[in-house]
Motif scaffolding. Structure first.
Motif, PDB file in Angstrom:
ATOM      1  N   ALA A  34       0.831  -1.207   0.000  1.00 42.40           N
ATOM      2  CA  ALA A  34       0.000   0.000   0.000  1.00 42.40           C
ATOM      3  C   ALA A  34       0.865   1.256   0.000  1.00 42.40           C
ATOM      4  CB  ALA A  34      -0.937  -0.004   1.202  1.00 42.40           C
ATOM      5  N   GLY A  35       1.995   1.179   0.665  1.00 47.38           N
ATOM      6  CA  GLY A  35       2.889   2.323   0.728  1.00 47.38           C
ATOM      7  C   GLY A  35       3.594   2.630  -0.583  1.00 47.38           C
ATOM      8  N   LEU A  56      -7.489  -2.963   3.668  1.00 46.07           N
ATOM      9  CA  LEU A  56      -8.177  -1.699   3.970  1.00 46.07           C
ATOM     10  C   LEU A  56      -7.488  -0.864   5.041  1.00 46.07           C
ATOM     11  CD1 LEU A  56     -11.924  -2.785   3.733  1.00 46.07           C
ATOM     12  CD2 LEU A  56     -10.446  -1.841   1.948  1.00 46.07           C
ATOM     13  N   PRO A  57      -7.044  -1.439   6.175  1.00 44.42           N
ATOM     14  CA  PRO A  57      -6.354  -0.598   7.165  1.00 44.42           C
ATOM     15  C   PRO A  57      -5.078   0.040   6.612  1.00 44.42           C
ATOM     16  CG  PRO A  57      -7.087  -2.644   8.176  1.00 44.42           C
ATOM     17  CD  PRO A  57      -7.285  -2.800   6.695  1.00 44.42           C
ATOM     18  N   ALA A  58      -4.333  -0.703   5.800  1.00 42.16           N
ATOM     19  CA  ALA A  58      -3.103  -0.151   5.223  1.00 42.16           C
ATOM     20  C   ALA A  58      -3.419   0.968   4.236  1.00 42.16           C
ATOM     21  CB  ALA A  58      -2.305  -1.263   4.532  1.00 42.16           C
ATOM     22  N   LEU A  59      -4.459   0.786   3.435  1.00 40.54           N
ATOM     23  CA  LEU A  59      -4.843   1.834   2.487  1.00 40.54           C
ATOM     24  C   LEU A  59      -5.349   3.068   3.229  1.00 40.54           C
ATOM     25  CD1 LEU A  59      -6.596  -0.419  -0.176  1.00 40.54           C
ATOM     26  CD2 LEU A  59      -4.341   0.676  -0.373  1.00 40.54           C
ATOM     27  N   ARG A  60      -6.109   2.863   4.304  1.00 39.21           N
ATOM     28  CA  ARG A  60      -6.591   3.998   5.102  1.00 39.21           C
ATOM     29  C   ARG A  60      -5.415   4.761   5.703  1.00 39.21           C
ATOM     30  NH1 ARG A  60     -10.089   7.274   4.783  1.00 39.21           N
ATOM     31  NH2 ARG A  60     -11.743   5.716   4.710  1.00 39.21           N
ATOM     32  N   LEU A  70     -12.484   2.292  -0.512  1.00 36.80           N
ATOM     33  CA  LEU A  70     -13.591   1.405  -0.850  1.00 36.80           C
ATOM     34  C   LEU A  70     -13.058  -0.014  -0.951  1.00 36.80           C
ATOM     35  CD1 LEU A  70     -15.123   3.483  -3.793  1.00 36.80           C
ATOM     36  CD2 LEU A  70     -15.849   3.483  -1.398  1.00 36.80           C
ATOM     37  N   GLY A  71     -13.859  -0.961  -0.500  1.00 33.16           N
ATOM     38  CA  GLY A  71     -13.531  -2.372  -0.669  1.00 33.16           C
ATOM     39  C   GLY A  71     -14.692  -3.041  -1.377  1.00 33.16           C
ATOM     40  N   SER A  90     -12.252   0.908   8.380  1.00 31.22           N
ATOM     41  CA  SER A  90     -11.204   1.518   7.560  1.00 31.22           C
ATOM     42  C   SER A  90     -11.681   1.930   6.181  1.00 31.22           C
ATOM     43  CB  SER A  90     -10.027   0.547   7.402  1.00 31.22           C
ATOM     44  OG  SER A  90      -9.423   0.292   8.647  1.00 31.22           O
ATOM     45  N   GLY A  91     -12.856   1.461   5.764  1.00 31.69           N
ATOM     46  CA  GLY A  91     -13.349   1.793   4.431  1.00 31.69           C
ATOM     47  C   GLY A  91     -14.788   1.369   4.247  1.00 31.69           C
TER      48      GLY A  91
END
Length: 199
Positions: A34-35, A56-60, A70-71, A90-91
């Protein structure tokens, strides 16, 4: 198309409840991937085929509280598992087919797809649909927490050049659907292909 959707549902529904326990150590790999998307605070990103929402937590964390995460997944049981795991915090979770996304043209900055490519019924048309919802210059990340050879070995197969994730095949597929493959990593502990949405 209905048969393809049924196949996906038949495969993932019985596996949803125990999915995360099968891969308990993947979190850092998702965070690292994600980073690398080049996202900034406030950006909008879709995890296509999000499954239990592990990304999702990493993207958030990357897009921050003002960003949009969005997932989307076709399998209700996977989305239910994401909710139970607390990842809906998270999304926004959507029951949606990656081949027909309920999103406008060019509304996203990036799409993240973990393990997605091998489950697309019509890979060129489906990656074109992902391109449709991403702005020009936006990013597509095709990810898996282990590389092609390790994944093939896990399933008792050998890696072949006709694998859709092989670099020449993937480059051609993406070029035909609105993307330019920018970087390609296939190592034992990570598969990550990053592509840029073409104008």
């Amino acid at each position: 198309m209905a048969d393809d959707r049924t196949h996906v549902l038949d495969f993932f529904t019985p596996r949803a409840a125990g999915w995360d326990s099968r891969f308990p150590d993947d979190g850092p790999a998702y965070a690292a991937a994600a980073g690398l998307l080049g996202l900034r605070p406030g950006d909008a990103v879709l995890d296509a085929g999000c499954g239990t929402g592990r990304a999702l937590p990493a993207l958030r964390a990357v897009v921050g509280p003002r960003g949009t995460v969005l997932g989307a997944d076709l399998t209700p049981a996977m989305l239910e598992a994401a909710v139970r795991a607390g990842r809906a915090e998270s999304g926004t979770l959507l029951r949606a087919d990656a081949a027909r996304l309920p999103l406008g043209d060019g509304v996203l900055d990036a799409v993240f797809g973990a393990g997605l490519i091998s489950h697309l019924a019509r890979p060129e048309a489906d990656t074109a649909e992902l391109a449709r919802v991403v702005r020009p210059g936006g990013v597509l990340a095709l990810f898996h927490p282990i590389g092609r050879a390790a994944l093939a070995a896990r399933h008792g197969r050998t890696v072949t050049d006709d694998d859709l994730r092989a670099e020449p095949r993937l480059r051609a597929l993406l070029a035909g659907s609105g993307w330019r493959l920018d970087s390609y990593t296939d190592e034992d502990d990570r598969f990550l292909a990053l592509a840029v949405r073409q104008p």
